[in-house]
Design an enzyme around this catalytic site. Structure first.
Site, mmCIF file in Angstrom:
data_model
loop_
_atom_site.group_PDB
_atom_site.id
_atom_site.type_symbol
_atom_site.label_atom_id
_atom_site.label_comp_id
_atom_site.label_asym_id
_atom_site.label_seq_id
_atom_site.Cartn_x
_atom_site.Cartn_y
_atom_site.Cartn_z
ATOM 1 N N ASP A 1 -14.819 27.060 -8.630
ATOM 2 C CA ASP A 1 -14.551 28.237 -7.822
ATOM 3 C C ASP A 1 -15.620 29.276 -8.172
ATOM 4 O OD1 ASP A 1 -13.069 30.119 -6.194
ATOM 5 O OD2 ASP A 1 -12.311 30.974 -8.065
ATOM 6 N N ASP B 1 -15.571 33.224 -7.397
ATOM 7 C CA ASP B 1 -15.155 34.568 -7.808
ATOM 8 C C ASP B 1 -14.253 34.513 -9.036
ATOM 9 O OD1 ASP B 1 -16.489 35.155 -5.519
ATOM 10 O OD2 ASP B 1 -14.725 35.715 -4.350
#
Length: 282
Positions: A24, A26
């Site tokens: 991922d 962020d």
């Protein structure tokens, strides 16, 4: 030998696929929201007004302070979709690249960069999986030297964003895209790794054999503990140019001095909070 006398060759065992590492973006690789980080450059480029900048700063603060559950992600998606409606695609790409290469001194988690390097040295492809738009994720991925990105695809008509989303790389959609990419590239997901901070990425983590919770929100931490997944705490953001040391075979080394995303954090929020409230309720 068959009953008709023909000789058959036993089917050749298919070699196991190679593992990959899915990250991922962020709060896992970068200490900010990539979707909101470019608001200053969009304002400077005339795409948004001051009110939208302040709303982005507020949303960024909420995202960083409290995590992003499903409702928050849906609100953020709706806000961003409305904000980009009518924007010229070429202008957005130019502004993103200009921000990356000339304005932003990027901050990435030192621990994430170390993990990326470890996976690369072990011969594993590294893939970023992000709900942010492809126009923002791909340049960041190029700077980090990753092998592919899975990102949201905004609908375009006549060179402008319509405000619709053709593919939303969120929740179960992330896992589906990972399975499709694994089939295309021959990855063995059972031997692969995944890293995320949010419970909304539970399906992404469950899709691989080696899931890891990174700076997890409360729900993901509970899930990780119950499943005995490793829990990692990333706390050392560093400037990319001072930290990134990828193998020199990567063509992306030429852009490693560029930036990743603006950290629009609590300092901006605290200075703008009163004006945000006035604009929101006025």
């Amino acid at each position: 030998m068959t009953t008709d006398g023909a000789t058959t060759t036993p089917p050749r065992a298919r070699p196991p696929g190679r593992p990959a590492a899915f990250f991922d973006l962020d709060k896992t690789i970068i200490a900010t929201s990539s979707a909101l980080a470019f608001s200053k450059s969009f304002y400077a480029g005339g795409l948004i007004n001051r009110r939208s900048v302040l709303r982005s700063a507020y949303a960024q603060f909420v995202f960083l302070a409290g995590g992003a559950d499903h409702d928050q992600m849906e609100k953020m998606r709706a806000f961003l979709s409305q904000m980009v409606t009518g924007w010229p695609v070429d202008t957005v790409s130019e502004l993103v690249n200009d921000t990356l290469h000339n304005i932003v001194e990027p901050l990435v988690y030192d621990e994430a960069v170390s993990l990326i390097e470890e996976h690369r040295l072990a011969g594993r492809d590294v893939i970023i999986v992000s709900a942010s738009g492809r126009e923002m994720v791909e340049p960041i991925g190029a700077m980090l030297g990753v092998d592919a990105v899975i990102a949201s695809q905004l609908a375009v008509s006549e060179g402008r964003y319509t405000g619709e989303i053709d593919f939303y790389a969120y929740a179960e959609n992330k896992a589906t895209a990972m399975v499709d990419l694994a089939e295309e590239r021959g990855y063995d997901l059972a031997r692969s790794y995944a890293y995320s901070d949010s419970i909304t990425d539970a399906a992404m983590l469950e899709a691989v054999g080696h899931p890891h919770a990174v700076n997890p929100d409360k729900e993901l931490r509970r899930l990780a503990v119950s499943r005995e997944w490793p829990v990692l705490d990333f706390s050392r953001p560093v400037a990319l140019r001072s930290r990134m040391h990828l193998p020199e075979s990567r063509s992306t080394l030429a852009v490693l001095a560029a930036g990743s995303a603006v950290v629009v954090g609590s300092a901006i929020y605290l200075g703008a909070r009163r004006r945000i409230d006035r604009l929101t309720h006025g």
